[in-house]
Design a protein around this motif. Structure first.
Motif, PDB file in Angstrom:
ATOM      1  N   LYS A  58       0.718  -0.958  -0.084  1.00  0.00           N
ATOM      2  CA  LYS A  58       0.004   0.205   0.107  1.00  0.00           C
ATOM      3  C   LYS A  58       0.571   1.328  -0.161  1.00  0.00           C
ATOM      4  O   LYS A  58       0.584   2.076  -0.304  1.00  0.00           O
ATOM      5  N   THR A  59       2.114   1.378   1.027  1.00  0.00           N
ATOM      6  CA  THR A  59       2.963   2.213   0.911  1.00  0.00           C
ATOM      7  C   THR A  59       4.354   3.119   0.206  1.00  0.00           C
ATOM      8  O   THR A  59       5.269   3.302  -0.113  1.00  0.00           O
ATOM      9  N   GLN A  60       4.271   1.537  -0.713  1.00  0.00           N
ATOM     10  CA  GLN A  60       5.469   0.985  -1.143  1.00  0.00           C
ATOM     11  C   GLN A  60       6.931   1.351  -0.347  1.00  0.00           C
ATOM     12  O   GLN A  60       7.361   2.180  -0.673  1.00  0.00           O
ATOM     13  N   GLY A  61       6.551   0.704   0.545  1.00  0.00           N
ATOM     14  CA  GLY A  61       7.589   1.223   2.187  1.00  0.00           C
ATOM     15  C   GLY A  61       7.894   0.009   3.199  1.00  0.00           C
ATOM     16  O   GLY A  61       7.681  -1.295   3.329  1.00  0.00           O
ATOM     17  N   LEU A  62       8.392   0.346   4.159  1.00  0.00           N
ATOM     18  CA  LEU A  62       8.401  -0.887   5.079  1.00  0.00           C
ATOM     19  C   LEU A  62       8.433   0.040   6.239  1.00  0.00           C
ATOM     20  O   LEU A  62       8.725   1.174   6.675  1.00  0.00           O
ATOM     21  N   VAL A  63       8.081  -0.553   7.767  1.00  0.00           N
ATOM     22  CA  VAL A  63       7.824  -0.298   8.710  1.00  0.00           C
ATOM     23  C   VAL A  63       9.375  -0.220   9.687  1.00  0.00           C
ATOM     24  O   VAL A  63      10.207  -1.166   8.943  1.00  0.00           O
ATOM     25  N   VAL A  64      10.369   0.697  10.015  1.00  0.00           N
ATOM     26  CA  VAL A  64      11.393   0.952  10.632  1.00  0.00           C
ATOM     27  C   VAL A  64      11.493   0.986  11.532  1.00  0.00           C
ATOM     28  O   VAL A  64      12.419   0.595  12.505  1.00  0.00           O
ATOM     29  N   ASP A  79      -0.607   2.943  19.377  1.00  0.00           N
ATOM     30  CA  ASP A  79       0.955   2.189  18.484  1.00  0.00           C
ATOM     31  C   ASP A  79       1.277   3.866  17.312  1.00  0.00           C
ATOM     32  O   ASP A  79       0.550   3.782  16.154  1.00  0.00           O
ATOM     33  N   ILE A  80       2.628   4.017  17.360  1.00  0.00           N
ATOM     34  CA  ILE A  80       3.500   4.691  16.336  1.00  0.00           C
ATOM     35  C   ILE A  80       4.223   4.189  16.091  1.00  0.00           C
ATOM     36  O   ILE A  80       4.984   3.699  15.963  1.00  0.00           O
ATOM     37  N   VAL A  81       3.696   4.566  14.147  1.00  0.00           N
ATOM     38  CA  VAL A  81       4.543   3.923  13.243  1.00  0.00           C
ATOM     39  C   VAL A  81       5.033   4.428  12.372  1.00  0.00           C
ATOM     40  O   VAL A  81       4.467   5.376  12.000  1.00  0.00           O
ATOM     41  N   TRP A  82       6.175   4.282  12.541  1.00  0.00           N
ATOM     42  CA  TRP A  82       6.946   4.709  11.090  1.00  0.00           C
ATOM     43  C   TRP A  82       8.061   3.843   9.995  1.00  0.00           C
ATOM     44  O   TRP A  82       7.823   2.868  10.486  1.00  0.00           O
ATOM     45  N   ILE A  83       6.860   4.946   9.497  1.00  0.00           N
ATOM     46  CA  ILE A  83       7.219   4.207   8.031  1.00  0.00           C
ATOM     47  C   ILE A  83       8.234   4.710   7.107  1.00  0.00           C
ATOM     48  O   ILE A  83       7.720   5.772   6.916  1.00  0.00           O
ATOM     49  N   VAL A  84       9.447   4.408   6.545  1.00  0.00           N
ATOM     50  CA  VAL A  84       9.411   4.961   4.766  1.00  0.00           C
ATOM     51  C   VAL A  84       9.069   4.174   3.500  1.00  0.00           C
ATOM     52  O   VAL A  84       8.886   2.945   3.783  1.00  0.00           O
ATOM     53  N   GLY A  85       8.827   5.099   2.671  1.00  0.00           N
ATOM     54  CA  GLY A  85       7.500   4.701   1.521  1.00  0.00           C
ATOM     55  C   GLY A  85       7.234   6.224   0.656  1.00  0.00           C
ATOM     56  O   GLY A  85       7.778   7.740   1.325  1.00  0.00           O
ATOM     57  N   ASN A  86       6.284   6.138   0.024  1.00  0.00           N
ATOM     58  CA  ASN A  86       6.277   6.941  -0.905  1.00  0.00           C
ATOM     59  C   ASN A  86       5.127   7.990   0.154  1.00  0.00           C
ATOM     60  O   ASN A  86       3.591   7.527   0.155  1.00  0.00           O
ATOM     61  N   ASN A  87       5.596   9.172   0.083  1.00  0.00           N
ATOM     62  CA  ASN A  87       5.030  10.047   0.936  1.00  0.00           C
ATOM     63  C   ASN A  87       3.263  10.247   0.576  1.00  0.00           C
ATOM     64  O   ASN A  87       2.611  10.741   0.850  1.00  0.00           O
ATOM     65  N   LYS A  88       3.530  10.123  -0.702  1.00  0.00           N
ATOM     66  CA  LYS A  88       1.562  10.744  -0.943  1.00  0.00           C
ATOM     67  C   LYS A  88       0.660   8.954  -1.448  1.00  0.00           C
ATOM     68  O   LYS A  88      -0.484   8.914  -0.542  1.00  0.00           O
ATOM     69  N   ARG A  89       1.258   7.948  -0.434  1.00  0.00           N
ATOM     70  CA  ARG A  89       0.589   6.564  -0.310  1.00  0.00           C
ATOM     71  C   ARG A  89       0.343   6.518   1.554  1.00  0.00           C
ATOM     72  O   ARG A  89      -0.303   5.598   1.828  1.00  0.00           O
ATOM     73  N   ILE A  90       1.679   6.587   2.362  1.00  0.00           N
ATOM     74  CA  ILE A  90       1.450   6.475   3.240  1.00  0.00           C
ATOM     75  C   ILE A  90      -0.046   7.018   4.217  1.00  0.00           C
ATOM     76  O   ILE A  90      -0.558   6.397   4.892  1.00  0.00           O
ATOM     77  N   PRO A  91      -0.543   8.205   3.710  1.00  0.00           N
ATOM     78  CA  PRO A  91      -1.781   8.111   4.244  1.00  0.00           C
ATOM     79  C   PRO A  91      -2.920   7.483   3.693  1.00  0.00           C
ATOM     80  O   PRO A  91      -4.465   7.264   4.589  1.00  0.00           O
ATOM     81  N   ASP A  92      -2.841   6.791   2.810  1.00  0.00           N
ATOM     82  CA  ASP A  92      -4.356   6.124   2.411  1.00  0.00           C
ATOM     83  C   ASP A  92      -3.870   5.152   3.293  1.00  0.00           C
ATOM     84  O   ASP A  92      -4.980   3.996   3.425  1.00  0.00           O
ATOM     85  N   LEU A  93      -2.836   4.776   4.124  1.00  0.00           N
ATOM     86  CA  LEU A  93      -2.464   3.462   5.284  1.00  0.00           C
ATOM     87  C   LEU A  93      -3.903   3.853   6.039  1.00  0.00           C
ATOM     88  O   LEU A  93      -4.773   2.494   6.690  1.00  0.00           O
ATOM     89  N   LEU A  94      -4.473   4.532   6.396  1.00  0.00           N
ATOM     90  CA  LEU A  94      -5.661   4.840   6.891  1.00  0.00           C
ATOM     91  C   LEU A  94      -7.278   5.038   6.553  1.00  0.00           C
ATOM     92  O   LEU A  94      -8.251   5.211   7.045  1.00  0.00           O
ATOM     93  N   LYS A  95      -6.953   5.190   4.851  1.00  0.00           N
ATOM     94  CA  LYS A  95      -8.412   5.002   4.416  1.00  0.00           C
ATOM     95  C   LYS A  95      -8.927   3.309   4.733  1.00  0.00           C
ATOM     96  O   LYS A  95      -8.401   2.955   4.749  1.00  0.00           O
TER      97      LYS A  95
END
Length: 71
Positions: A27-33, A55-71
């Motif tokens: 979804k984010t093209q990234g990783l939970v770091v 939980d506060i989750v830190w993700i390195v990924g596509n900055n446009k796709r990370i907010p979509d995680l909560l939808k």
């Protein structure tokens, strides 16, 4: 690519799921770091770790796709 934080709550689509089963990578093209939980930091969490409320989750990924995680 950017590092962003996402706060999980009981209404989050990934609540109660493991990192692997949540599909975050796809979804984010990234990783939970990292995850901050109960005042402790979990760096490079195992993919079987299950997301919990507040939980506060830190993700390195596509900055446009990370907010979509909560939808």
């Amino acid at each position: 690519m950017s590092l962003q934080k996402v706060i999980i709550n009981s209404k989050s689509p990934v609540f109660g799921q493991s990192i692997r089963s949540s599909g975050i990578r796809e979804k984010t093209q990234g990783l939970v770091v990292g995850i901050e939980r109960n005042g402790q930091r979990i760096l490079n969490p195992d993919s079987n770790l299950v997301f919990e409320n507040e939980d506060i989750v830190w993700i390195v990924g596509n900055n446009k796709r990370i907010p979509d995680l909560l939808k």
